[in-house]
Structures are given as structure tokens and as C-alpha cells.
Write a protein that holds these residues in place. Structure first.
Motif, PDB file in Angstrom:
ATOM      1  N   LEU A  11      18.490 -50.709  63.550  1.00  0.00           N
ATOM      2  CA  LEU A  11      18.792 -49.987  64.854  1.00  0.00           C
ATOM      3  C   LEU A  11      20.317 -49.804  64.864  1.00  0.00           C
ATOM      4  CD1 LEU A  11      17.921 -49.608  67.989  1.00  0.00           C
ATOM      5  CD2 LEU A  11      18.879 -51.969  68.300  1.00  0.00           C
ATOM      6  N   SER A  12      20.486 -48.642  65.472  1.00  0.00           N
ATOM      7  CA  SER A  12      21.873 -48.024  65.787  1.00  0.00           C
ATOM      8  C   SER A  12      22.128 -47.898  67.162  1.00  0.00           C
ATOM      9  CB  SER A  12      22.217 -46.792  65.134  1.00  0.00           C
ATOM     10  OG  SER A  12      23.342 -46.100  65.462  1.00  0.00           O
ATOM     11  N   VAL A  13      23.092 -48.357  67.981  1.00  0.00           N
ATOM     12  CA  VAL A  13      23.423 -48.461  69.196  1.00  0.00           C
ATOM     13  C   VAL A  13      24.589 -47.773  69.485  1.00  0.00           C
ATOM     14  CG1 VAL A  13      23.563 -49.555  71.284  1.00  0.00           C
ATOM     15  CG2 VAL A  13      21.891 -50.461  69.865  1.00  0.00           C
ATOM     16  N   GLN A  14      24.692 -46.519  70.283  1.00  0.00           N
ATOM     17  CA  GLN A  14      25.677 -45.944  70.713  1.00  0.00           C
ATOM     18  C   GLN A  14      25.786 -45.935  72.270  1.00  0.00           C
ATOM     19  OE1 GLN A  14      24.820 -41.970  69.409  1.00  0.00           O
ATOM     20  NE2 GLN A  14      24.411 -42.478  67.225  1.00  0.00           N
ATOM     21  N   TYR A  15      27.173 -46.237  72.502  1.00  0.00           N
ATOM     22  CA  TYR A  15      27.627 -46.513  73.971  1.00  0.00           C
ATOM     23  C   TYR A  15      28.433 -45.358  74.392  1.00  0.00           C
ATOM     24  CZ  TYR A  15      25.850 -51.460  73.640  1.00  0.00           C
ATOM     25  OH  TYR A  15      24.953 -52.238  73.456  1.00  0.00           O
ATOM     26  N   ALA A  16      28.075 -44.300  75.019  1.00  0.00           N
ATOM     27  CA  ALA A  16      28.739 -43.204  75.641  1.00  0.00           C
ATOM     28  C   ALA A  16      29.284 -43.689  76.855  1.00  0.00           C
ATOM     29  CB  ALA A  16      27.922 -42.022  75.929  1.00  0.00           C
ATOM     30  N   VAL A  17      28.701 -44.703  77.374  1.00  0.00           N
ATOM     31  CA  VAL A  17      29.167 -45.250  78.803  1.00  0.00           C
ATOM     32  C   VAL A  17      29.165 -46.819  78.651  1.00  0.00           C
ATOM     33  CG1 VAL A  17      28.702 -43.085  80.347  1.00  0.00           C
ATOM     34  CG2 VAL A  17      27.051 -45.007  79.912  1.00  0.00           C
ATOM     35  N   PRO A  18      30.101 -47.467  79.229  1.00  0.00           N
ATOM     36  CA  PRO A  18      30.008 -49.072  79.113  1.00  0.00           C
ATOM     37  C   PRO A  18      28.855 -49.584  79.787  1.00  0.00           C
ATOM     38  CG  PRO A  18      32.223 -48.034  80.329  1.00  0.00           C
ATOM     39  CD  PRO A  18      31.223 -47.009  80.051  1.00  0.00           C
ATOM     40  N   ALA A  19      28.030 -50.519  78.860  1.00  0.00           N
ATOM     41  CA  ALA A  19      26.989 -50.849  79.738  1.00  0.00           C
ATOM     42  C   ALA A  19      27.092 -52.615  78.993  1.00  0.00           C
ATOM     43  CB  ALA A  19      25.657 -50.382  78.983  1.00  0.00           C
ATOM     44  N   PRO A  20      27.734 -53.393  79.836  1.00  0.00           N
ATOM     45  CA  PRO A  20      27.839 -54.636  79.171  1.00  0.00           C
ATOM     46  C   PRO A  20      26.738 -55.481  79.085  1.00  0.00           C
ATOM     47  CG  PRO A  20      29.340 -54.311  81.076  1.00  0.00           C
ATOM     48  CD  PRO A  20      28.815 -53.139  80.713  1.00  0.00           C
ATOM     49  N   ALA A  21      26.081 -55.175  80.192  1.00  0.00           N
ATOM     50  CA  ALA A  21      24.610 -55.978  80.534  1.00  0.00           C
ATOM     51  C   ALA A  21      23.694 -55.672  79.265  1.00  0.00           C
ATOM     52  CB  ALA A  21      23.960 -55.689  81.900  1.00  0.00           C
ATOM     53  N   LEU A  22      23.816 -54.580  78.666  1.00  0.00           N
ATOM     54  CA  LEU A  22      22.974 -54.163  77.533  1.00  0.00           C
ATOM     55  C   LEU A  22      23.391 -54.278  76.133  1.00  0.00           C
ATOM     56  CD1 LEU A  22      21.541 -50.919  79.434  1.00  0.00           C
ATOM     57  CD2 LEU A  22      20.654 -53.209  79.171  1.00  0.00           C
ATOM     58  N   PRO A  23      23.924 -55.466  75.613  1.00  0.00           N
ATOM     59  CA  PRO A  23      24.440 -55.505  74.326  1.00  0.00           C
ATOM     60  C   PRO A  23      23.358 -55.342  73.108  1.00  0.00           C
ATOM     61  CG  PRO A  23      24.026 -57.741  75.210  1.00  0.00           C
ATOM     62  CD  PRO A  23      23.842 -56.594  76.255  1.00  0.00           C
ATOM     63  N   ARG A  24      23.782 -54.863  71.974  1.00  0.00           N
ATOM     64  CA  ARG A  24      23.056 -54.661  71.018  1.00  0.00           C
ATOM     65  C   ARG A  24      21.914 -55.672  70.802  1.00  0.00           C
ATOM     66  NH1 ARG A  24      22.202 -55.067  65.516  1.00  0.00           N
ATOM     67  NH2 ARG A  24      21.773 -53.212  64.414  1.00  0.00           N
ATOM     68  N   TRP A  25      21.935 -56.910  70.806  1.00  0.00           N
ATOM     69  CA  TRP A  25      21.271 -57.871  70.400  1.00  0.00           C
ATOM     70  C   TRP A  25      20.129 -57.815  71.552  1.00  0.00           C
ATOM     71  CZ3 TRP A  25      19.870 -61.542  74.282  1.00  0.00           C
ATOM     72  CH2 TRP A  25      20.923 -61.641  75.352  1.00  0.00           C
ATOM     73  N   ARG A  26      20.440 -57.603  72.766  1.00  0.00           N
ATOM     74  CA  ARG A  26      19.295 -57.403  73.881  1.00  0.00           C
ATOM     75  C   ARG A  26      18.502 -56.332  73.616  1.00  0.00           C
ATOM     76  NH1 ARG A  26      21.664 -58.717  79.110  1.00  0.00           N
ATOM     77  NH2 ARG A  26      20.778 -60.866  78.753  1.00  0.00           N
ATOM     78  N   LEU A  27      18.918 -55.011  73.404  1.00  0.00           N
ATOM     79  CA  LEU A  27      18.000 -54.096  72.863  1.00  0.00           C
ATOM     80  C   LEU A  27      17.505 -54.107  71.766  1.00  0.00           C
ATOM     81  CD1 LEU A  27      21.156 -51.505  73.969  1.00  0.00           C
ATOM     82  CD2 LEU A  27      19.133 -51.760  75.088  1.00  0.00           C
TER      83      LEU A  27
END
Length: 161
Positions: A11-27
Motif C-alpha cells: 500500500l502506498s498512501v499519498q496525502y495531497a491535503v492534511p488528513a491526520p484522522a486517516l493515518p496510513r495504518w488505519r487505511l
């Protein structure tokens, strides 16, 4: 074929906007649950998945929806399914539009996390080839989504509130 071995996930996660409630571990946890449920469902034979998930703002969400679906508005989730390769690995990209996700959660009286979980699981199933064009296929996909969410203590997203 039900098994207790989790599906291999890159899994690769990219944050174009801040999303502190959606950390990589949760996704990752949400996607892994969707993959395990899909493997057990058996519709698409695969042994692993390579998924990129990008969290975007309104502008990028609108641009992508227009470019790839011909619709001039930001949508909650877009999925690009690339199929299962000869190596039995499913590949796909998921795009979550954070402002739309938040607005829908408010309108539907859901927590943003519950709605994000649903959209992430929905996108992961699309990445595996599930769709909801025909009623029979929609029922199968919604049943899987509901089962995965229930296992996380999240209410059926298809039941009106």
C-alpha cells in the motif's frame, strides 16, 4: 475458500491535503479487511494486492472526476482498477476526496471515520473488479461492505439514518 492468512498487501498512501484522522495504518487496516473478505467471497481469484490511495482536496477531486468520468464535480471516491496480473496480484488506485467525504458524513449523520472506512472499503472492492452496475452485482458488493464494516462495529451504510 476461507483462510486465516491475510492477503499480501503493498500500500502506498499519498496525502495531497492534511488528513491526520486517516493515518496510513488505519487505511491499511480497512483495505486489508476488504481484501480478506473479497478473497473469502471468491469472485476474483487473487493472492495479493498493490494499491495506491491518494487523499485529495476539492479541486483535484473535481479535476480527476472530470478527466476520467466526464463529470464536472468532485466525487467522494474514485477507483482505477488495473486487474489481476499473471502473478495473481490485483492492482488499483483509489482517490478519496476529503471535503466531499466530510460533507457527506455530516449530511448522512455518520462519523467522518465511519464514512471514510466505508469509502475506503468500497474503493478497495472496486480495485478488485467488484462493481454495482447491475442489481445483482451491487447486492454482492454491498453485502461484503456491510459485513466488513459490521466486523469493525460500523453500522450498515446502506440503511437510511
Amino acid at each position: 475458500m476461507r483462510t486465516d492468512t491475510p492477503v499480501a498487501l503493498s500500500l502506498s498512501v499519498q496525502y495531497a491535503v492534511p488528513a491526520p484522522a486517516l493515518p496510513r495504518w488505519r487505511l491499511r487496516r480497512w483495505i486489508a479487511r476488504a481484501l480478506d473478505a473479497a478473497r473469502d467471497d471468491g469472485l476474483v481469484p487473487f493472492s495479493g494486492a498493490e494499491i495506491s490511495l491518494r487523499i485529495v482536496g476539492q479541486g483535484e477531486g473535481r479535476q480527476l472526476n472530470h478527466a476520467f468520468r466526464g463529470r464536472d464535480y468532485a466525487t467522494n471516491v474514485l477507483t482505477f482498477e488495473y486487474g489481476v496480473g499473471p502473478d495473481a496480484v490485483a492492482r488499483g488506485d483509489i482517490v478519496l476526496c476529503l471535503p466531499v467525504l466530510r460533507r457527506e458524513a455530516r449530511e448522512q449523520r455518520k462519523t467522518p471515520l465511519a464514512h471514510a472506512a466505508h469509502l475506503t472499503i468500497h474503493g478497495a472492492l472496486h480495485a478488485l473488479g467488484y462493481d454495482h452496475v447491475k442489481a445483482r452485482d451491487a447486492k454482492r458488493m454491498e453485502t461484503l461492505e456491510t459485513r466488513v464494516l459490521a466486523g469493525m462495529g460500523i453500522a450498515d451504510p446502506y440503511t437510511p439514518r
